[in-house]
Write a protein that holds these residues in place. Structure first.
Motif, PDB file in Angstrom:
ATOM      1  N   TRP A   1       0.807  -1.248   0.038  1.00  0.00           N
ATOM      2  CA  TRP A   1       0.027   0.024   0.085  1.00  0.00           C
ATOM      3  C   TRP A   1       0.895   1.271  -0.089  1.00  0.00           C
ATOM      4  O   TRP A   1       0.591   2.269  -0.686  1.00  0.00           O
ATOM      5  CB  TRP A   1      -0.789  -0.118   1.360  1.00  0.00           C
ATOM      6  CG  TRP A   1      -1.925   1.069   1.144  1.00  0.00           C
ATOM      7  CD1 TRP A   1      -2.902   1.634   0.518  1.00  0.00           C
ATOM      8  CD2 TRP A   1      -1.259   2.424   2.183  1.00  0.00           C
ATOM      9  NE1 TRP A   1      -3.288   2.787   1.093  1.00  0.00           N
ATOM     10  CE2 TRP A   1      -2.349   3.283   1.775  1.00  0.00           C
ATOM     11  CE3 TRP A   1      -0.294   2.675   2.839  1.00  0.00           C
ATOM     12  CZ2 TRP A   1      -2.458   4.476   2.249  1.00  0.00           C
ATOM     13  CZ3 TRP A   1      -0.244   3.994   3.511  1.00  0.00           C
ATOM     14  CH2 TRP A   1      -1.452   4.865   3.424  1.00  0.00           C
TER      15      TRP A   1
ATOM     16  N   LYS B   1       2.218   1.840  -3.430  1.00  0.00           N
ATOM     17  CA  LYS B   1       1.504   2.323  -4.196  1.00  0.00           C
ATOM     18  C   LYS B   1       0.853   3.792  -3.951  1.00  0.00           C
ATOM     19  O   LYS B   1       0.681   4.644  -4.830  1.00  0.00           O
ATOM     20  CB  LYS B   1       0.124   1.482  -4.450  1.00  0.00           C
ATOM     21  CG  LYS B   1       0.350   0.252  -4.953  1.00  0.00           C
ATOM     22  CD  LYS B   1      -1.229  -0.568  -4.842  1.00  0.00           C
ATOM     23  CE  LYS B   1      -0.979  -1.971  -5.541  1.00  0.00           C
ATOM     24  NZ  LYS B   1      -2.395  -2.621  -5.586  1.00  0.00           N
ATOM     25  N   GLU B   2       0.642   4.089  -2.898  1.00  0.00           N
ATOM     26  CA  GLU B   2       0.068   5.231  -2.359  1.00  0.00           C
ATOM     27  C   GLU B   2       1.016   6.541  -2.535  1.00  0.00           C
ATOM     28  O   GLU B   2       0.659   7.649  -2.919  1.00  0.00           O
ATOM     29  CB  GLU B   2      -0.210   5.105  -0.800  1.00  0.00           C
ATOM     30  CG  GLU B   2      -1.025   6.503  -0.406  1.00  0.00           C
ATOM     31  CD  GLU B   2      -2.205   6.787  -0.917  1.00  0.00           C
ATOM     32  OE1 GLU B   2      -3.007   7.908  -0.923  1.00  0.00           O
ATOM     33  OE2 GLU B   2      -2.820   5.700  -1.589  1.00  0.00           O
TER      34      GLU B   2
END
Length: 146
Positions: free
Chosen positions: A4, A7-8
């Motif tokens: 995450w 990606k973030e």
């Protein structure tokens, strides 16, 4: 969490865990999400942090610090690994009332964190999560490298 974060924030992430099974599963998930080049995972214990060279903008630890045999050494190593202005975010539960850690650390991490070079910028304390008659106290801390 590592996938995450990559990606973030579109950044490289290094994930550590002391168990081979957790690392194998994490590598599988990174490959599945097409992030194997951006997210790397290594089997490592707290003692292994000493051998990691610096250069991190952020270090995150989720409920792992209470398992360190030497919290001062671990936090000193984390501090050393952070770039100037780097952030250290961690969550932890308070030691159990009869735990040797409670006798050594008390009910707060503040003393140990400031003595290893961190400046507390935010403390979030949540008391809750009652289950089977137990009360869990969780701390989330954001620390700045000074």
């Amino acid at each position: 969490m590592s996938i995450w974060l990559a990606k973030e924030f579109d950044c490289p992430v290094v994930g550590l865990d002391r168990t081979v099974a957790a690392i194998q599963f994490a590598r599988y998930r990174a490959e599945k999400h097409g992030l194997a080049k951006m997210v790397t995972f290594e089997v490592a214990s707290f003692d292994d942090i000493r051998s990691i060279s610096g250069g991190f903008d952020m270090v995150i630890s989720v409920d792992a610090l209470p398992f360190a045999s030497d919290e001062y050494a671990v936090l000193s190593d984390v501090h050393r690994c952070l770039n100037d202005g780097g952030k250290f975010i961690f969550t932890t539960r308070e030691p159990l009332p009869d735990s040797p850690k409670l006798k050594r650390l008390g009910t707060t991490w503040s003393k140990i964190l400031t003595s290893t070079g961190f400046n507390q910028s935010k403390l979030i304390e949540r008391v809750g999560g009652q289950s089977s008659g137990l009360l869990f106290i969780t701390h989330g801390l954001l620390m700045n490298r000074i």
